[in-house]
Design a protein around this motif. Sequence first.
Motif, mmCIF file in Angstrom:
data_model
loop_
_atom_site.group_PDB
_atom_site.id
_atom_site.type_symbol
_atom_site.label_atom_id
_atom_site.label_comp_id
_atom_site.label_asym_id
_atom_site.label_seq_id
_atom_site.Cartn_x
_atom_site.Cartn_y
_atom_site.Cartn_z
ATOM 1 N N LYS A 145 -3.207 -2.596 -2.282
ATOM 2 C CA LYS A 145 -4.265 -2.780 -1.295
ATOM 3 C C LYS A 145 -4.911 -1.460 -0.895
ATOM 4 O O LYS A 145 -6.118 -1.383 -0.692
ATOM 5 C CB LYS A 145 -3.715 -3.504 -0.064
ATOM 6 C CG LYS A 145 -3.235 -4.922 -0.363
ATOM 7 C CD LYS A 145 -4.336 -5.735 -1.035
ATOM 8 C CE LYS A 145 -3.867 -7.089 -1.511
ATOM 9 N NZ LYS A 145 -4.915 -7.801 -2.254
ATOM 10 N N PHE A 146 -4.086 -0.437 -0.750
ATOM 11 C CA PHE A 146 -4.607 0.900 -0.453
ATOM 12 C C PHE A 146 -3.671 1.940 -1.045
ATOM 13 O O PHE A 146 -2.446 1.718 -1.129
ATOM 14 C CB PHE A 146 -4.731 1.135 1.058
ATOM 15 C CG PHE A 146 -6.005 0.633 1.654
ATOM 16 C CD1 PHE A 146 -7.149 1.418 1.632
ATOM 17 C CD2 PHE A 146 -6.063 -0.629 2.219
ATOM 18 C CE1 PHE A 146 -8.327 0.942 2.181
ATOM 19 C CE2 PHE A 146 -7.233 -1.113 2.765
ATOM 20 C CZ PHE A 146 -8.374 -0.319 2.749
ATOM 21 N N ASP A 170 -11.500 3.641 -7.184
ATOM 22 C CA ASP A 170 -11.723 2.385 -6.478
ATOM 23 C C ASP A 170 -11.801 2.712 -4.994
ATOM 24 O O ASP A 170 -11.301 3.748 -4.541
ATOM 25 C CB ASP A 170 -10.569 1.413 -6.772
ATOM 26 C CG ASP A 170 -10.878 -0.005 -6.331
ATOM 27 O OD1 ASP A 170 -10.849 -0.246 -5.108
ATOM 28 O OD2 ASP A 170 -11.133 -0.861 -7.196
ATOM 29 N N SER A 171 -12.379 1.803 -4.249
ATOM 30 C CA SER A 171 -12.516 2.026 -2.801
ATOM 31 C C SER A 171 -11.175 2.036 -2.080
ATOM 32 O O SER A 171 -11.084 2.498 -0.941
ATOM 33 C CB SER A 171 -13.410 0.935 -2.185
ATOM 34 O OG SER A 171 -12.856 -0.352 -2.421
ATOM 35 N N ILE A 172 -10.129 1.547 -2.736
ATOM 36 C CA ILE A 172 -8.805 1.555 -2.093
ATOM 37 C C ILE A 172 -8.143 2.929 -2.172
ATOM 38 O O ILE A 172 -7.144 3.177 -1.499
ATOM 39 C CB ILE A 172 -7.856 0.507 -2.723
ATOM 40 C CG1 ILE A 172 -7.515 0.887 -4.167
ATOM 41 C CG2 ILE A 172 -8.458 -0.886 -2.652
ATOM 42 C CD1 ILE A 172 -6.378 0.082 -4.758
ATOM 43 N N TYR A 173 -8.701 3.818 -2.995
ATOM 44 C CA TYR A 173 -8.109 5.141 -3.187
ATOM 45 C C TYR A 173 -8.794 6.135 -2.255
ATOM 46 O O TYR A 173 -9.958 6.504 -2.445
ATOM 47 C CB TYR A 173 -8.254 5.568 -4.639
ATOM 48 C CG TYR A 173 -7.628 6.917 -4.969
ATOM 49 C CD1 TYR A 173 -6.417 7.318 -4.428
ATOM 50 C CD2 TYR A 173 -8.264 7.793 -5.861
ATOM 51 C CE1 TYR A 173 -5.856 8.536 -4.738
ATOM 52 C CE2 TYR A 173 -7.709 9.013 -6.204
ATOM 53 C CZ TYR A 173 -6.507 9.378 -5.629
ATOM 54 O OH TYR A 173 -5.950 10.606 -5.951
ATOM 55 N N CYS A 233 -9.574 3.563 8.484
ATOM 56 C CA CYS A 233 -9.811 3.004 7.149
ATOM 57 C C CYS A 233 -10.107 1.504 7.268
ATOM 58 O O CYS A 233 -9.231 0.727 7.691
ATOM 59 C CB CYS A 233 -8.592 3.206 6.251
ATOM 60 S SG CYS A 233 -8.166 4.928 5.960
ATOM 61 N N PHE A 252 -7.563 -1.350 6.172
ATOM 62 C CA PHE A 252 -6.175 -0.879 6.139
ATOM 63 C C PHE A 252 -5.383 -1.581 7.243
ATOM 64 O O PHE A 252 -5.833 -1.681 8.388
ATOM 65 C CB PHE A 252 -6.115 0.636 6.345
ATOM 66 C CG PHE A 252 -4.740 1.220 6.177
ATOM 67 C CD1 PHE A 252 -4.300 1.639 4.935
ATOM 68 C CD2 PHE A 252 -3.875 1.343 7.259
ATOM 69 C CE1 PHE A 252 -3.025 2.190 4.781
ATOM 70 C CE2 PHE A 252 -2.617 1.877 7.116
ATOM 71 C CZ PHE A 252 -2.182 2.296 5.872
ATOM 72 N N GLN A 265 0.852 -1.188 0.000
ATOM 73 C CA GLN A 265 0.000 0.000 0.000
ATOM 74 C C GLN A 265 0.892 1.243 0.000
ATOM 75 O O GLN A 265 2.047 1.190 0.407
ATOM 76 C CB GLN A 265 -0.943 -0.009 1.204
ATOM 77 C CG GLN A 265 -0.276 -0.206 2.538
ATOM 78 C CD GLN A 265 -1.230 -0.712 3.614
ATOM 79 O OE1 GLN A 265 -2.321 -1.202 3.336
ATOM 80 N NE2 GLN A 265 -0.806 -0.610 4.861
#
Length: 619
Positions: A95-96, A124-127, A147, A150, A69
Motif C-alpha cells: 500500500k505504501f 509509483d505514487s505509493i513510493y 501522506c 496512508f 506498508q
Amino acid sequence: MACVIGTNDSCTVSKAAMCDRGYFEDPFVSSFALKIVPRCPLVHHCYAARAHSLENIVHLVSKDLPEYQIISLGAGFCTLYFRLMSIPSEKQRMKFFVEFDFDEVIQHKNALIRDSTPMRERMDSIYLRFGVDLCSTERVLQRLRGCTGFSFSTPTVIIGEVSLVYMPSQKSDDILWSLCNSFECVTCLLYEQCNIESDFGKFMLDHFDKLQCTLHSPRVYSTIEKQKERMSNIGFESVEVFDVNHVCSSMGIDTFGFFGVDEPFDEFEEYLTTNMHYTICVASKGSVYRPFKFPKPCETYDKTSNISPNHHSHILRRYKHCTVLVDGKAIAFGGFGEETGRSHARLRSAVQLDLESDQMEEVAKSNVFECLNGSALYSNGRIYVFGGRKSPSLALSRIVVVHVDNWSFSEVELESNACSPSPRSRHACANLKIESRNYMYIDGGICGQESFSDGFIFDPDSYVWSEIVYSGDTLGKRHSHSLTSISDSQLLLSGGVFASEISSDIFILTFTHTECHVRRHEARVPPVFGHSSHLTADLKNLLIVGGVIAGNPSSCIIIVDLVGFRFTMKDLKGCITFNHTSHLLSNRIFIIGGGGNMFSFGTYFNSGLLSINVDEILS
C-alpha cells in the motif's frame, strides 16, 4: 552528518560488488554504486549474509498479510522497494513504501532513480521519500500523517538497517516508541551491531570512532538480552533477537556462507565472528501478528570468570602461521602479517622466540615459508613444515626440512602416490612414537571447498608416507580441529568442522603403526573450531585455547573435565584468539600471534606473545 552519509556510499559499493559476484540478485544496486569496485571475499560473504537475512525476514513477517506498508528509517540507497515491485504479488499487496533519510541522501537518490530506466518504470505514487533528520520524531510523524491514503491501522513493517545506531540512544528510542504506539499492527526489523563488549566488538567500535561515526545504541544495548529488554520497554509485545549466523542457519545457508558462488574463501573464523556481532531484531505489536520464531539459537554459555593474559615484549604481528617448540623456544613459520620492509603480506620469515627470556630473532627467510595454515613438527634436530596454502584454492603438499643447528633448509617435493596426502591446509598434526620410531601424523584438512577424512604418518628417516587405516567410531571429513598428545601413540582430537558443521566431539586416537582405533570420548565441548589444545600433566583436564565457539562472540579458554565429563569457560580479555598457535611449557600456556582480517574494520593483530598460568586457568 557527512561521515554518516559516507557509510551509505561505502556500503552501497560493497553491496554492488557482492551482487556482481553472484551472491545475491539485485539488478538495481549497481545504478547507485556508479562503478563496481571488487571487495575482498570476506566482505562479499558478510554482505551476502546481511542481504539474504533481511530479505527473507521481510518476506516471512509479511507473507500472511493481505496488505501492508513499509517504512524504512535511514534507507540510504536501499533497493528493497524496486525488488518488491518486481514481484507481482507484492505489487498488489503493497500500500505504501516510505523512506526517510538525510535530505542530501534523498535528493541524490532521486537523481539516480531518474537516470535509471528500470527504476523509473517501477515508480509509483505509493513510493515516497522524505528528507528528514530522524532525530526529529515529530517531523517524521508529520510526514506520515500528511501522506494521502496512508493509514496507521494498516499492518506496517518498519526497517532500520544500521541507521538508528548513529543517533543518540534516547533519540533512537524516541522514534521507535512513537512509531510503535502510532500503529495498531506493526513489526520492527532492526539490523544492528551487537556484542560490543568482546575484543572484536571493541575493535569494531574503534573503527567507527575513527570514522567519526560513533555507534551510540550498541554501546547502551550491547547484548542480545539488552536489545530484547529495550524493545519490550518501548512497547512491542513480542521481541526476538538473533545473530546473523543463526538467521542464515535457519534459512539453510551453509555455515560458512559459500552461497553457491565459486570464489576462493578461507576466512571462516572472521566470517562467523563478524556475523556474531550483528543481530536482527524482530519486534511486533498487534493482534494480527503471529509470533515470529526461528529454531532455538545456539546455546549460550556462562563464564566462570575472566582471564587477562600476560603480554610479553615480543612484537610478532602475524596470524595463520605455524609454530613448533624446540628446547623451550618457539619457531614460527609463514603466516600473514608484518615484517621488515613488508606490511600486511604473506610472510617469508622464520622467527625464533625464546619463551623464557622474551628474546626474538629471525633465523631464516625464504619464499618457501610464504604460506598460511600449514603445520610444523620437530624430530631429531630437524623441523618438518608441511602443507598450508598460497591462496584458498592453492594448497600445498610439500615438506620443507629445516636443520636447527645451522638453520639451513630444503624443500622436499615427494613423489605423489596413493599413500601420500593431497595438498591441504587447516589440517591437524602431532608427533607419534610407535615401536621406538618417530613419526609425524597429519589429520584431515581442506583444499578449496573440499575437506578430507584421511590421515597419514610420515617417517622422517625414510621420507615415506603411509596412509592410516581407521577402525572404531567414524571421524568423517574434518578441518580446523586440534590434536594433543596423551602418550607416545595416543592422541586426543577435539572440535573442528566436520562436514560443514562445527563439532563438539572429543575423540581418542590410538595408533599401532598404520592403524588407528577411534573412540568418541564421553566428554563434550561447545561447538568450536580454529582452536589449539593442551592436556594438563595429570591428563584430567583438556584446555582448549581460543577458536570460534558457535553462539559465543568472545575469545575463551574451555576447561574440559575428562573425568567428570563437564566443562567450564573463561573469557580471555585483551586478545582475539583465532588464527593463533599455542604451546604448554613450564605450567604456562604461551599464545603466539593471532588475529585476522576483520571485515571492513581493518586488520587485527595480537601484540605478539601472551602467556597464562595453568593454575590460574584451573582455579
